[in-house]
Scaffold this active site. Structure first.
Site, mmCIF file in Angstrom:
data_model
loop_
_atom_site.group_PDB
_atom_site.id
_atom_site.type_symbol
_atom_site.label_atom_id
_atom_site.label_comp_id
_atom_site.label_asym_id
_atom_site.label_seq_id
_atom_site.Cartn_x
_atom_site.Cartn_y
_atom_site.Cartn_z
ATOM 1 N N LYS A 104 19.803 15.624 -4.575
ATOM 2 C CA LYS A 104 20.590 14.416 -4.884
ATOM 3 C C LYS A 104 20.831 14.339 -6.390
ATOM 4 O O LYS A 104 20.240 13.503 -7.086
ATOM 5 C CB LYS A 104 19.837 13.175 -4.408
ATOM 6 C CG LYS A 104 19.612 13.142 -2.910
ATOM 7 C CD LYS A 104 20.068 11.817 -2.338
ATOM 8 C CE LYS A 104 19.912 11.787 -0.844
ATOM 9 N NZ LYS A 104 19.777 10.407 -0.343
ATOM 10 N N PRO A 151 0.833 -1.215 0.000
ATOM 11 C CA PRO A 151 0.000 0.000 0.000
ATOM 12 C C PRO A 151 0.867 1.265 0.000
ATOM 13 O O PRO A 151 1.827 1.351 0.752
ATOM 14 C CB PRO A 151 -0.788 -0.105 1.306
ATOM 15 C CG PRO A 151 -0.686 -1.529 1.723
ATOM 16 C CD PRO A 151 0.602 -2.044 1.173
ATOM 17 N N GLU A 152 0.529 2.206 -0.873
ATOM 18 C CA GLU A 152 1.241 3.481 -0.945
ATOM 19 C C GLU A 152 0.267 4.591 -0.522
ATOM 20 O O GLU A 152 -0.798 4.314 0.007
ATOM 21 C CB GLU A 152 1.756 3.719 -2.370
ATOM 22 C CG GLU A 152 2.676 2.609 -2.867
ATOM 23 C CD GLU A 152 3.177 2.852 -4.287
ATOM 24 O OE1 GLU A 152 3.362 4.024 -4.663
ATOM 25 O OE2 GLU A 152 3.368 1.879 -5.021
ATOM 26 N N HIS A 159 -4.560 -14.898 10.077
ATOM 27 C CA HIS A 159 -3.692 -13.732 9.915
ATOM 28 C C HIS A 159 -4.126 -12.532 10.769
ATOM 29 O O HIS A 159 -3.572 -11.451 10.636
ATOM 30 C CB HIS A 159 -3.643 -13.314 8.448
ATOM 31 C CG HIS A 159 -3.143 -14.396 7.544
ATOM 32 N ND1 HIS A 159 -1.931 -15.019 7.746
ATOM 33 C CD2 HIS A 159 -3.688 -14.968 6.443
ATOM 34 C CE1 HIS A 159 -1.755 -15.945 6.808
ATOM 35 N NE2 HIS A 159 -2.808 -15.940 6.009
ATOM 36 N N ARG A 211 1.831 -11.387 5.747
ATOM 37 C CA ARG A 211 3.292 -11.417 5.607
ATOM 38 C C ARG A 211 4.030 -11.017 6.890
ATOM 39 O O ARG A 211 5.238 -11.156 6.976
ATOM 40 C CB ARG A 211 3.727 -10.474 4.460
ATOM 41 C CG ARG A 211 3.073 -10.776 3.106
ATOM 42 C CD ARG A 211 3.674 -11.982 2.422
ATOM 43 N NE ARG A 211 5.090 -11.808 2.162
ATOM 44 C CZ ARG A 211 5.605 -11.190 1.094
ATOM 45 N NH1 ARG A 211 4.802 -10.684 0.172
ATOM 46 N NH2 ARG A 211 6.913 -11.088 0.924
#
Ligand SMILES: [Zn+2]
Length: 274
Positions: free
Chosen positions: A153, A2-3, A92, A111
Site C-alpha cells: 500500500k 487490548p492489543e 458487567h 462497553r
C-alpha cells in the site's frame, strides 16, 4: 483497547489455568454479543473439555472438544477473570463458565463491544488464514516480509497502515505510535516516501515495543486487567503514547497529539520529521 501483548498475556495465563479442564455449566447473563441463543450457546459448551487456548491477531481462540472453538475479541473493555466458585457476578459480567473443579471463568465487558462466537474449527481456520496478515512476533516473520507487506500500500500513511489487521496482525494504536517514535518516522508519512532502511527500523521498533510490553504483562492504559485481575506494568515505560505535552525523552520537545484516521496519534515533531 487490548492489543497483541495484552491478549497474549491473557492467553498464556488461560493456557496455564484452563486447558484440560471441562466446562460443567455456562450461565449467559447478557447475550447481545454471542452468536447463538443463550440456551444453545450454553448447551453447546456444557461438558466440553478445553483443548488449547490460542491467539491470532487480537482474537483469543478457545479450542474445544468436538471440532468447535470459541472465538473471543475483547474489543474496548472485555476481560476474563478467574474466580472461585460462586463468586458474585458484577453488572458487567456477561458470561460465567463453571468448571468441573468448581472454579469459574467470568467474561466481563462494561462497553459491550467484545464478542464470543462459537464456530466450527474449519471456519475459524479459513477466517484466520484469509482476513489477517502475518503475526509480527511469529516465527515466519522477518524484516523483508514486514517491508513487503507494508509496500503493498505505497500511498497509505504509515501509522494507520500499521493498524490494518490484514497487512500485519495484532498491532493497535499504542504500539503503532511507539514503533513510529523509535524509528523516527512521522506517523503521516506515506509508505512510498519511506526508505527500506527506515522501514527496517520500524520493524525493530515494533518488535521491541511488543516484546517489552509482553514481558511486563501488557499496558493497562485503559481498562485492561489480566486473568487474575492485575494491571499490566508497561504503561510507565511508554515513550509517546498518552504523553502529549510531556518532554520527548530524546530531545525534550513537548510531545504532540493529533487525530489521524480517527485515532489519537502521539509523536515528537522534532524527532519525527515529515
Ligand atoms: Zn524528540
Amino acid at each position: 483497547m487490548p492489543e497483541l501483548p495484552e491478549v497474549e498475556t491473557l492467553r498464556l495465563q488461560m493456557e496455564r489455568e484452563i486447558v484440560g479442564r471441562s466446562i460443567s455449566d455456562v450461565v449467559v447473563r447478557f447475550a447481545g454479543r454471542i452468536n447463538k441463543t443463550k440456551e444453545s450457546f450454553a448447551a453447546a459448551l456444557r461438558s466440553k473439555r478445553i483443548r488449547a487456548v490460542e491467539r491470532r491477531a487480537k482474537i483469543l481462540r478457545i479450542v474445544l472438544d468436538g471440532g468447535q472453538s470459541l472465538l473471543v475479541h475483547l474489543k474496548m473493555s472485555g476481560r476474563f477473570l478467574l474466580r472461585a466458585a460462586g463468586h458474585e457476578p458484577t453488572k458487567h459480567t456477561h458470561v460465567v463458565f463453571v468448571f468441573s473443579d468448581r472454579q469459574e471463568l467470568h467474561f466481563e465487558d462494561a462497553r459491550k463491544f467484545g464478542y464470543l462466537y462459537l464456530m466450527a474449527d474449519n471456519d475459524v481456520e479459513e477466517i484466520f488464514a484469509n482476513k489477517y496478515g502475518p503475526e509480527p512476533l511469529g516465527k515466519e516473520m522477518n524484516v523483508e516480509k514486514f517491508i513487503e507487506r507494508l509496500q503493498r500500500k505505497p500511498n497509505a500513511k504509515i501509522k494507520p497502515l500499521l493498524l490494518e489487521q490484514e497487512i500485519i496482525a495484532g498491532v493497535g494504536n499504542i504500539y503503532a505510535d511507539e514503533a513510529c517514535f523509535t524509528a523516527k518516522i512521522h506517523p503521516t508519512r506515506r509508505v512510498r516516501e519511506i526508505s527500506t532502511a527506515e522501514l527496517g527500523e520500524l520493524y525493530t521498533g515494533l518488535r521491541e515495543a511488543l516484546e517489552e510490553s509482553l514481558r511486563r504483562r501488557g499496558t493497562s492504559a485503559d481498562k485492561f486487567l489480566d486473568l487474575y485481575g492485575n494491571k499490566g506494568d508497561n504503561v510507565q515505560f511508554l515513550k509517546v503514547y498518552g504523553r502529549e505535552g510531556e518532554p520527548c525523552m530524546r530531545c525534550n520537545t513537548p510531545l504532540t497529539k493529533i487525530r489521524l484516521g480517527g485515532r489519537g496519534t502521539h509523536f515528537c515533531e522534532n524527532c519525527q520529521k515529515i
